[in-house]
Design a protein around this motif. Structure first.
Motif: not given
Length: 284
Positions: A98-107, A154-156, A179-181, A278-280
């Motif tokens: 499970l997990g995500f990859t992002f456009k302008e951030a590390s996975p 760290p991101r959560r 860290n993940l806005a 999206g935004y957190t």
């Protein structure tokens, strides 16, 4: 998994991925306007926080269905997060990532530790205003696993599993965090590693009349990108159905089969290739 919903100080990806045995799981929420009827009180929750290893053996946590037949086990392996599923002691889903990859951030898929976890049970029912059955029982055991990166910033994310007697559902949650806005998801790395080259009933995705086509049978390793629900039969005669529910403001899920008896989530993209924006933090 969805775009974002602002509730009680958290932001959630709003799609539930459901795996069902014989019966298709519906959304875990009552229908709009339906009357909630409690038939028994939820069982006491079991919570461990914030020590990453407290109550966790070998970075592994499990939760079973109320009747004990369906079991989901989650674990960390080399900092990556996996889950697996068994029914009546027989493996149904092998360890799947499970997990995500992002456009302008590390996975967000590696270097993870368990920050906290919680288990609890719910047994309630709700009355639907239409349909074949008036009162629907919502009886499940739930495991919430909060994961955090072992990095200076760290991101959560939280992965929530709900296990029923006839199947299970899981979803991701991205809490409000510094860290993940803001995020742009390029891939959701959800996978389903099957125990064999099962026979599937499927309709292809991305065709002009895709939702109007007839379901056809193929071995899973010969399957191309398809829509859900995707239903299959194992060699032992067990029927599995994969679908999504509670899909709100989030890309729809299709499934691909890259080989080795594996299904991978493929989200339907925007025109620029981004799958979800999206935004957190809270938005007013």
């Amino acid at each position: 998994m969805s775009q974002v919903e602002k509730m009680t100080g958290k932001s959630y990806l709003k799609r539930l991925v459901a795996i069902s045995f014989f019966l298709l799981l519906t959304s875990c929420r009552s229908l709009p306007g339906a009357e909630d009827v409690r038939v028994s009180s939820p069982q006491p929750s079991e919570t461990v926080s914030p020590a990453p290893t407290a109550g966790v053996e070998n970075n592994q946590l499990s939760v079973s269905s109320p009747d004990g037949k369906v079991r989901v086990t989650s674990r960390l392996d080399g900092g990556a997060f996996y889950y697996q599923v068994s029914r009546a002691g027989v493996e149904v889903i092998k360890p799947s990532r499970l997990g995500f990859t992002f456009k302008e951030a590390s996975p967000l898929n590696s270097g993870l530790v368990i920050a906290s976890w919680e288990r609890h049970s719910v047994d309630e029912s709700w009355v639907q205003p239409w349909g074949e059955v008036k009162e629907i029982r919502n009886h499940y055991n739930e495991l919430q696993v909060e994961l955090e990166e072992s990095t200076p910033n760290p991101r959560r994310m939280v992965v929530v599993f709900r296990v029923y007697d006839d199947g299970l559902g899981f979803r991701y949650e991205l809490p409000e965090q510094e860290n993940l806005a803001q995020f742009e998801i390029m891939d959701e790395e959800t996978e389903f590693v099957l125990t064999g080259n099962h026979l599937v009933w499927r309709i292809p995705a991305y065709n002009e009349l895709r939702y109007e086509l007839l379901y056809r049978q193929f071995p899973v390793n010969e399957m191309k990108t398809v829509h859900t629900p995707l239903t299959m039969e194992t060699a032992d005669g067990l029927f599995l159905s994969f679908h999504e529910a509670a899909l709100t403001d989030y890309a729809a899920m299709t499934l691909t089969a890259p080989g080795d008896n594996t299904l991978q989530c493929e989200l339907v993209p925007w025109s620029d290739g981004v799958k979800v924006r999206g935004y957190t933090p809270h938005q007013t």
